[in-house]
Enzyme design. Sequence first.
Site, PDB file in Angstrom:
ATOM      1  N   ASP A 111       6.282   7.872 -42.899  1.00  0.00           N
ATOM      2  CA  ASP A 111       5.578   8.594 -41.678  1.00  0.00           C
ATOM      3  C   ASP A 111       4.244   7.974 -41.273  1.00  0.00           C
ATOM      4  O   ASP A 111       3.452   8.085 -41.739  1.00  0.00           O
ATOM      5  CB  ASP A 111       5.604  10.059 -42.011  1.00  0.00           C
ATOM      6  CG  ASP A 111       4.907  10.981 -40.668  1.00  0.00           C
ATOM      7  OD1 ASP A 111       5.147  10.440 -39.595  1.00  0.00           O
ATOM      8  OD2 ASP A 111       4.776  12.263 -41.064  1.00  0.00           O
ATOM      9  N   TYR A 225       6.332   4.615 -19.861  1.00  0.00           N
ATOM     10  CA  TYR A 225       7.310   4.723 -18.574  1.00  0.00           C
ATOM     11  C   TYR A 225       7.044   5.556 -17.491  1.00  0.00           C
ATOM     12  O   TYR A 225       6.216   6.493 -17.380  1.00  0.00           O
ATOM     13  CB  TYR A 225       8.700   5.162 -19.139  1.00  0.00           C
ATOM     14  CG  TYR A 225       9.767   4.890 -18.164  1.00  0.00           C
ATOM     15  CD1 TYR A 225      10.223   3.715 -17.749  1.00  0.00           C
ATOM     16  CD2 TYR A 225      10.521   6.190 -17.517  1.00  0.00           C
ATOM     17  CE1 TYR A 225      11.289   3.338 -16.723  1.00  0.00           C
ATOM     18  CE2 TYR A 225      11.568   6.134 -16.688  1.00  0.00           C
ATOM     19  CZ  TYR A 225      12.031   4.726 -16.386  1.00  0.00           C
ATOM     20  OH  TYR A 225      13.024   4.680 -15.333  1.00  0.00           O
ATOM     21  N   TYR A 235      10.455  13.105 -16.211  1.00  0.00           N
ATOM     22  CA  TYR A 235       9.771  12.181 -17.026  1.00  0.00           C
ATOM     23  C   TYR A 235       8.451  12.166 -16.611  1.00  0.00           C
ATOM     24  O   TYR A 235       7.555  13.021 -17.327  1.00  0.00           O
ATOM     25  CB  TYR A 235      10.476  10.988 -16.837  1.00  0.00           C
ATOM     26  CG  TYR A 235       9.826   9.960 -18.058  1.00  0.00           C
ATOM     27  CD1 TYR A 235      10.792   9.713 -18.940  1.00  0.00           C
ATOM     28  CD2 TYR A 235       8.617   9.619 -18.084  1.00  0.00           C
ATOM     29  CE1 TYR A 235      10.367   9.304 -20.374  1.00  0.00           C
ATOM     30  CE2 TYR A 235       8.061   8.729 -19.354  1.00  0.00           C
ATOM     31  CZ  TYR A 235       8.955   8.722 -20.443  1.00  0.00           C
ATOM     32  OH  TYR A 235       8.535   8.082 -21.175  1.00  0.00           O
TER      33      TYR A 235
HETATM   34  P1  NAD Z   1      13.283   3.676 -30.374  1.00  0.00           P
HETATM   35  O1  NAD Z   1      13.893   5.095 -30.471  1.00  0.00           O
HETATM   36  O2  NAD Z   1      14.106   2.762 -30.189  1.00  0.00           O
HETATM   37  O3  NAD Z   1      12.175   3.317 -31.682  1.00  0.00           O
HETATM   38  C1  NAD Z   1      11.375   4.345 -31.956  1.00  0.00           C
HETATM   39  C2  NAD Z   1      10.585   3.728 -33.310  1.00  0.00           C
HETATM   40  O4  NAD Z   1       9.574   4.575 -33.966  1.00  0.00           O
HETATM   41  C3  NAD Z   1      11.515   3.138 -34.505  1.00  0.00           C
HETATM   42  O5  NAD Z   1      11.134   2.273 -35.311  1.00  0.00           O
HETATM   43  C4  NAD Z   1      11.459   4.395 -35.320  1.00  0.00           C
HETATM   44  O6  NAD Z   1      11.653   4.121 -36.657  1.00  0.00           O
HETATM   45  C5  NAD Z   1       9.768   4.676 -35.214  1.00  0.00           C
HETATM   46  N1  NAD Z   1       9.318   6.172 -35.638  1.00  0.00           N
HETATM   47  C6  NAD Z   1       9.672   7.276 -35.097  1.00  0.00           C
HETATM   48  N2  NAD Z   1       9.096   8.125 -35.945  1.00  0.00           N
HETATM   49  C7  NAD Z   1       8.440   7.663 -36.726  1.00  0.00           C
HETATM   50  C8  NAD Z   1       7.489   8.106 -37.670  1.00  0.00           C
HETATM   51  N3  NAD Z   1       7.235   9.395 -37.914  1.00  0.00           N
HETATM   52  N4  NAD Z   1       6.946   7.095 -38.683  1.00  0.00           N
HETATM   53  C9  NAD Z   1       7.093   5.809 -38.374  1.00  0.00           C
HETATM   54  N5  NAD Z   1       7.950   5.416 -37.519  1.00  0.00           N
HETATM   55  C10 NAD Z   1       8.626   6.212 -36.618  1.00  0.00           C
HETATM   56  O7  NAD Z   1      12.552   4.051 -29.062  1.00  0.00           O
HETATM   57  P2  NAD Z   1      11.833   3.046 -27.856  1.00  0.00           P
HETATM   58  O8  NAD Z   1      12.582   3.582 -26.605  1.00  0.00           O
HETATM   59  O9  NAD Z   1      11.778   1.637 -28.135  1.00  0.00           O
HETATM   60  O10 NAD Z   1      10.466   3.788 -27.508  1.00  0.00           O
HETATM   61  C11 NAD Z   1       9.307   2.930 -28.060  1.00  0.00           C
HETATM   62  C12 NAD Z   1       8.189   3.079 -26.936  1.00  0.00           C
HETATM   63  O11 NAD Z   1       8.321   2.452 -25.873  1.00  0.00           O
HETATM   64  C13 NAD Z   1       7.817   4.854 -26.721  1.00  0.00           C
HETATM   65  O12 NAD Z   1       6.439   4.953 -26.415  1.00  0.00           O
HETATM   66  C14 NAD Z   1       8.673   4.930 -25.384  1.00  0.00           C
HETATM   67  O13 NAD Z   1       8.010   6.022 -24.635  1.00  0.00           O
HETATM   68  C15 NAD Z   1       8.607   3.674 -24.669  1.00  0.00           C
HETATM   69  N6  NAD Z   1       9.402   3.217 -23.524  1.00  0.00           N
HETATM   70  C16 NAD Z   1      10.628   3.316 -23.762  1.00  0.00           C
HETATM   71  C17 NAD Z   1      11.553   3.087 -22.773  1.00  0.00           C
HETATM   72  C18 NAD Z   1      12.920   3.086 -22.729  1.00  0.00           C
HETATM   73  O14 NAD Z   1      13.876   3.177 -21.677  1.00  0.00           O
HETATM   74  N7  NAD Z   1      13.651   3.139 -24.188  1.00  0.00           N
HETATM   75  C19 NAD Z   1      10.976   2.733 -21.280  1.00  0.00           C
HETATM   76  C20 NAD Z   1       9.667   2.586 -21.239  1.00  0.00           C
HETATM   77  C21 NAD Z   1       8.979   2.752 -22.610  1.00  0.00           C
END
Ligand code: NAD
Length: 396
Positions: A111, A225, A235
């Site tokens: 975590d 985002y 959002y």
């Molecule tokens: P994802 O779900 O693919 O990845 C999340 C990561 O966080 C994983 O590595 C997971 O293991 C880790 N994680 C979650 N809880 C945890 C904890 N308690 N301790 C340690 N690790 C933990 O998500 P993503 O879509 O790549 O999002 C990552 C960032 O990018 C976020 O801030 C999201 O808002 C942002 N984002 C996403 C998008 C999209 O469309 N997917 C667009 C713009 C920005």
Amino acid sequence: MVIKPKVRGFVCVTAHPAGCAAHVQEWIDYVKAKGAVKKGPKKVLVIGSSTGYGLASRISAAFGSGAATIGVFFERPSEPDKTATPGWYNSAAFTAAAHKEGLYAKNFNGDAFSDQIKAEVLATIKKDLGQVDLVVYSLASPRRTHPKTGVTHKSCLKPVGQSYTNKTVDTDKGIVSDITIEPANEAEIADTTAVMGGEDWEMWINALDEAKLLAPGATSVAYSYIGPEVTWPIYKNGTIGLAKNDLERAAKSINATLKCNGYGRAFISVNKALVTQASSAIPVVPLYISILYKIMKAKGSHEGCMEQIERLFRDQMYGGMGLEFDDAGRVRIDDWEMKSDVQAEVTKIWPDVNTETLPQLTDIAGYRTEFLKLFGFGLPGIDYDADINPHVEIPS
Ligand code: NAD
């Protein structure tokens, strides 16, 4: 065990180890084909490094500029009759590939919000790397247990102020229907900010700074985002958007900390909407993504996580020309998504999308392909009928 996809709503409860490894290799190959990022980062901490934008960041750092990387994630290993989560297999594949090239790569599965993981990571940086020059904060989590109060906060995806009705798609069944989401109450807004806002990012940077583990000139980036108006109630103006405002507040405060520390910098990069485990859970957004993919693929401007982050690292962060900011001080790699011609087409298509028109008007097929790829399914060269051991160790 023969591993097939088992999709339950917006999650797939199985993952394929060889498929995840092939997916990671595709991203590594993409970064390598682009050539070295000459002035790229050398010692990198990625918080949320196992999937999506965080994994892409780790791959960019390691295979674009030969960086030593420490990855932090929260993933489940396999059990006797259950596969591991894709992030587990991705991290195993990444680490094996990095080690093969002589690159330092260490992992912390636990975590990231806890004091304990922070202490363990800091001790390892001190012992193995001395300092880090880049910290990527890419967590997407449904909950956070606050390390000081012990309270567990749960995030939610709700509008603020008034209810919101729009179309959404069940991406598995291909059914488009209306969804009404009631507004969040004050406690839900505060809880979502506690989980997805900037406090934990600040805690990481303060801890690293106090322990003198940030190299002079160190950079830190977190991802956000914004998206089009059609998704704003759920959002940008919803609970998650308010949490992201807090992430922007944190960016300014961290930037001040890093500036004192040898002219470092912290900033928010606003990224494109993409299929990830996190985004598939947001109502309405997967329908928007399906339309967006159709339009951007037709225009030849479609990018995935790896292309987005490669561009961020090569052109913006380490291109030598400095970062390009918008009026609010954010870097915008969602620029191609937000182009007026792309958004005009989204607006035109949106009213006509229903269950019948979904296959023609949107790239729902591409969405599903991408979604299954997240779990290691549909990769070329993988025999999905073959027996495979779901138990994979992450190399230490
Ligand atoms: P994802 O779900 O693919 O990845 C999340 C990561 O966080 C994983 O590595 C997971 O293991 C880790 N994680 C979650 N809880 C945890 C904890 N308690 N301790 C340690 N690790 C933990 O998500 P993503 O879509 O790549 O999002 C990552 C960032 O990018 C976020 O801030 C999201 O808002 C942002 N984002 C996403 C998008 C999209 O469309 N997917 C667009 C713009 C920005």
